[in-house]
Design a protein around this motif. Structure first.
Motif, PDB file in Angstrom:
ATOM      1  N   GLN A 300       0.854  -1.194   0.000  1.00  0.00           N
ATOM      2  CA  GLN A 300       0.000   0.000   0.000  1.00  0.00           C
ATOM      3  C   GLN A 300       0.886   1.238   0.000  1.00  0.00           C
ATOM      4  O   GLN A 300       1.707   1.401   0.910  1.00  0.00           O
ATOM      5  CB  GLN A 300      -0.891   0.009   1.250  1.00  0.00           C
ATOM      6  N   PRO A 301       0.768   2.117  -1.014  1.00  0.00           N
ATOM      7  CA  PRO A 301       1.609   3.325  -1.039  1.00  0.00           C
ATOM      8  C   PRO A 301       1.484   4.111   0.259  1.00  0.00           C
ATOM      9  O   PRO A 301       0.401   4.248   0.828  1.00  0.00           O
ATOM     10  CB  PRO A 301       1.045   4.106  -2.225  1.00  0.00           C
ATOM     11  N   ILE A 302       2.623   4.626   0.740  1.00  0.00           N
ATOM     12  CA  ILE A 302       2.662   5.360   1.997  1.00  0.00           C
ATOM     13  C   ILE A 302       2.800   6.848   1.724  1.00  0.00           C
ATOM     14  O   ILE A 302       3.755   7.280   1.066  1.00  0.00           O
ATOM     15  CB  ILE A 302       3.860   4.914   2.865  1.00  0.00           C
ATOM     16  N   ALA A 303       1.862   7.629   2.228  1.00  0.00           N
ATOM     17  CA  ALA A 303       1.971   9.088   2.130  1.00  0.00           C
ATOM     18  C   ALA A 303       2.988   9.560   3.163  1.00  0.00           C
ATOM     19  O   ALA A 303       2.877   9.245   4.347  1.00  0.00           O
ATOM     20  CB  ALA A 303       0.617   9.745   2.367  1.00  0.00           C
ATOM     21  N   THR A 304       3.988  10.303   2.714  1.00  0.00           N
ATOM     22  CA  THR A 304       5.072  10.722   3.615  1.00  0.00           C
ATOM     23  C   THR A 304       5.146  12.233   3.783  1.00  0.00           C
ATOM     24  O   THR A 304       6.173  12.768   4.207  1.00  0.00           O
ATOM     25  CB  THR A 304       6.421  10.200   3.092  1.00  0.00           C
ATOM     26  N   ASP A 305       4.066  12.913   3.458  1.00  0.00           N
ATOM     27  CA  ASP A 305       4.049  14.360   3.689  1.00  0.00           C
ATOM     28  C   ASP A 305       3.451  14.625   5.071  1.00  0.00           C
ATOM     29  O   ASP A 305       3.258  13.707   5.867  1.00  0.00           O
ATOM     30  CB  ASP A 305       3.244  15.076   2.589  1.00  0.00           C
ATOM     31  N   GLY A 306       3.162  15.869   5.378  1.00  0.00           N
ATOM     32  CA  GLY A 306       2.536  16.210   6.649  1.00  0.00           C
ATOM     33  C   GLY A 306       3.390  15.835   7.841  1.00  0.00           C
ATOM     34  O   GLY A 306       4.588  16.104   7.884  1.00  0.00           O
ATOM     35  N   ASP A 307       2.765  15.167   8.831  1.00  0.00           N
ATOM     36  CA  ASP A 307       3.449  14.842  10.084  1.00  0.00           C
ATOM     37  C   ASP A 307       4.623  13.897   9.901  1.00  0.00           C
ATOM     38  O   ASP A 307       5.557  13.899  10.710  1.00  0.00           O
ATOM     39  CB  ASP A 307       2.458  14.229  11.077  1.00  0.00           C
ATOM     40  N   VAL A 308       4.583  13.077   8.862  1.00  0.00           N
ATOM     41  CA  VAL A 308       5.696  12.149   8.647  1.00  0.00           C
ATOM     42  C   VAL A 308       7.003  12.919   8.451  1.00  0.00           C
ATOM     43  O   VAL A 308       8.037  12.573   9.022  1.00  0.00           O
ATOM     44  CB  VAL A 308       5.424  11.230   7.437  1.00  0.00           C
ATOM     45  N   LEU A 309       6.944  13.987   7.657  1.00  0.00           N
ATOM     46  CA  LEU A 309       8.150  14.776   7.398  1.00  0.00           C
ATOM     47  C   LEU A 309       8.423  15.821   8.473  1.00  0.00           C
ATOM     48  O   LEU A 309       9.585  16.146   8.739  1.00  0.00           O
ATOM     49  CB  LEU A 309       8.045  15.475   6.042  1.00  0.00           C
ATOM     50  N   THR A 310       7.388  16.344   9.088  1.00  0.00           N
ATOM     51  CA  THR A 310       7.584  17.439  10.042  1.00  0.00           C
ATOM     52  C   THR A 310       7.745  16.987  11.487  1.00  0.00           C
ATOM     53  O   THR A 310       8.285  17.732  12.319  1.00  0.00           O
ATOM     54  CB  THR A 310       6.410  18.435   9.966  1.00  0.00           C
ATOM     55  N   VAL A 311       7.283  15.777  11.822  1.00  0.00           N
ATOM     56  CA  VAL A 311       7.359  15.286  13.203  1.00  0.00           C
ATOM     57  C   VAL A 311       8.196  14.011  13.303  1.00  0.00           C
ATOM     58  O   VAL A 311       9.194  13.958  14.024  1.00  0.00           O
ATOM     59  CB  VAL A 311       5.946  15.024  13.783  1.00  0.00           C
ATOM     60  N   HIS A 312       7.807  12.988  12.576  1.00  0.00           N
ATOM     61  CA  HIS A 312       8.386  11.663  12.783  1.00  0.00           C
ATOM     62  C   HIS A 312       9.828  11.553  12.289  1.00  0.00           C
ATOM     63  O   HIS A 312      10.689  11.049  13.014  1.00  0.00           O
ATOM     64  CB  HIS A 312       7.487  10.605  12.142  1.00  0.00           C
ATOM     65  N   TRP A 313      10.111  12.013  11.081  1.00  0.00           N
ATOM     66  CA  TRP A 313      11.484  11.953  10.597  1.00  0.00           C
ATOM     67  C   TRP A 313      12.433  12.829  11.423  1.00  0.00           C
ATOM     68  O   TRP A 313      13.535  12.378  11.774  1.00  0.00           O
ATOM     69  CB  TRP A 313      11.565  12.332   9.118  1.00  0.00           C
ATOM     70  N   PRO A 314      12.062  14.069  11.772  1.00  0.00           N
ATOM     71  CA  PRO A 314      12.974  14.871  12.603  1.00  0.00           C
ATOM     72  C   PRO A 314      13.277  14.232  13.959  1.00  0.00           C
ATOM     73  O   PRO A 314      14.437  14.208  14.393  1.00  0.00           O
ATOM     74  CB  PRO A 314      12.228  16.196  12.770  1.00  0.00           C
ATOM     75  N   PHE A 315      12.250  13.701  14.638  1.00  0.00           N
ATOM     76  CA  PHE A 315      12.484  13.057  15.924  1.00  0.00           C
ATOM     77  C   PHE A 315      13.371  11.827  15.760  1.00  0.00           C
ATOM     78  O   PHE A 315      14.282  11.587  16.560  1.00  0.00           O
ATOM     79  CB  PHE A 315      11.158  12.664  16.589  1.00  0.00           C
ATOM     80  N   PHE A 316      13.098  11.049  14.726  1.00  0.00           N
ATOM     81  CA  PHE A 316      13.909   9.856  14.489  1.00  0.00           C
ATOM     82  C   PHE A 316      15.367  10.235  14.244  1.00  0.00           C
ATOM     83  O   PHE A 316      16.283   9.617  14.798  1.00  0.00           O
ATOM     84  CB  PHE A 316      13.357   9.065  13.299  1.00  0.00           C
ATOM     85  N   ALA A 317      15.595  11.239  13.412  1.00  0.00           N
ATOM     86  CA  ALA A 317      16.965  11.652  13.085  1.00  0.00           C
ATOM     87  C   ALA A 317      17.715  12.139  14.322  1.00  0.00           C
ATOM     88  O   ALA A 317      18.884  11.779  14.545  1.00  0.00           O
ATOM     89  CB  ALA A 317      16.938  12.747  12.023  1.00  0.00           C
TER      90      ALA A 317
END
Length: 353
Positions: A300-317
């Protein structure tokens, strides 16, 4: 009345799942050490393969993707990744601060593994082809780890117990092995933090390496079943509270599903086998950010805009770099543990703003 969705029954299932996870972790650690001695394979590599491949998280992600809930699926990936990096490593540092001289090649692997998934995320979606590429990346990474260890013949990545046994066998044979076993028992008795579960773990000292490896695989299956029971019961409890979507997957669901990761990181450190803990952290991070994300996107294609880029990726990094910097220093202290756990608390807070 106690029915299938009764709160009482859900709590009982939850506790059974937790107990099963902890017991299987104890068996897993014993089996990995024995396998490494008998087969000549490092405990680190076995931890990367057997503990790093998180079957329970993969099943959660695939199930959510099939149900056309990619937000929930990708939420579990970020949630469990951050849990391993912050709570698991942080709690290990709080319980038993430890030192490790981690080979730089594995720290580089830890940092670079998420880069392909992040690069694909910048386009706003990870599609079928991107998912296939991430899945295809996982096996070569494992092959590289195995090749590197066989080529360098390092003894660092073996547990302390395995190193002791190998050295003693070279010097004095069976008598020295017995001495090593006695040293190990004495070391365990001197630990400040003891879960007192060793008496429930069957001894594998007289078994072959292949038998111990089979036991390790069965222990992973047991951990998966226990974690699955825990997730099933917890999901029934928390869904009643109306929590759903990306935030639910990244916080509540992933927290419950990560119980085995907590045990797989803290318990080896408690038993003075920190290389198994680091192997779990490296293996889990690589698996989550390659094969796990890839399987979800493949279905299933994953949408990676919105919170994924602004919250989840920054915290993970941020958390990934903090853990890497800590391992570069070679010391995981109680202060490091507090900082890492604080990052996880902040992650929960931001998810519910």
């Amino acid at each position: 009345m106690v029915g299938p969705n009764s709160p009482v029954l859900l709590v009982v299932v939850f506790l059974v799942g937790v107990a099963l996870v902890i017991w299987c972790v104890e068996i897993f650690i014993e089996a990995v050490a024995q396998s490494a001695v008998s087969l000549g394979v490092s405990g680190f590599f076995l931890a990367v393969v057997l503990a790093g491949i998180d079957l329970e998280n993969a099943v959660l992600g695939v199930t959510a993707a099939v149900a056309e809930l990619p937000g929930l699926a990708i939420g579990t990936v970020f949630g469990e990744s951050l849990f391993v990096l912050t709570v698991a490593v942080g709690l290990a540092g709080l319980v038993v601060p430890f030192r490790m001289d981690v080979p730089r090649i594995y720290l580089v692997l830890l940092v670079l593994a998420p880069v392909p998934a992040f690069a694909l995320s910048l386009g706003g979606e990870i599609d079928f082809l991107g998912g296939a590429a991430l899945v295809g990346l996982f096996l070569p990474v494992l092959a590289f780890v195995y090749w590197h260890e066989r080529r360098t013949e390092t003894t660092y990545l073996l547990s302390d117990e395995v190193q002791d046994v190998i050295g003693l066998e070279a010097e004095a044979g069976a008598k020295a092995v017995a001495d090593g076993d006695r040293t190990r028992r004495e070391r365990k008795m001197n630990l400040d933090f003891d879960l007192d579960l060793d008496e429930f773990v069957p001894s594998l000292e007289e078994r072959s390496g292949r038998f111990a490896l089979v036991v390790a695989v069965l222990a992973v299956v047991g951990m998966t079943i226990g974690s699955g029971l825990t997730v099933y019961s917890a999901e029934g409890i928390f869904v009643a509270l109306g929590i759903s979507g990306l935030a639910f997957g990244a916080t509540v669901l992933s927290f419950i599903a990560s119980l085995e990761e907590l045990a797989l990181t803290v318990e080896p450190v408690r038993q003075q086998r920190p290389e198994l803990a680091v192997g779990n952290v490296v293996g889990s991070t690589v698996f989550y950010m390659t094969a796990n994300v890839g399987l979800i996107a493949f279905l299933q294609p994953i949408a990676t805009d919105g919170d994924v880029l602004t919250v989840h990726w920054p915290f993970f990094a941020i958390c990934l770099l903090l853990v890497t910097a800590t391992l570069v220093r070679g010391r995981v202290t109680r202060l490091s543990g507090i900082v890492l756990i604080g990052c996880y608390v902040a992650y929960w807070f931001v998810n519910y703003l």
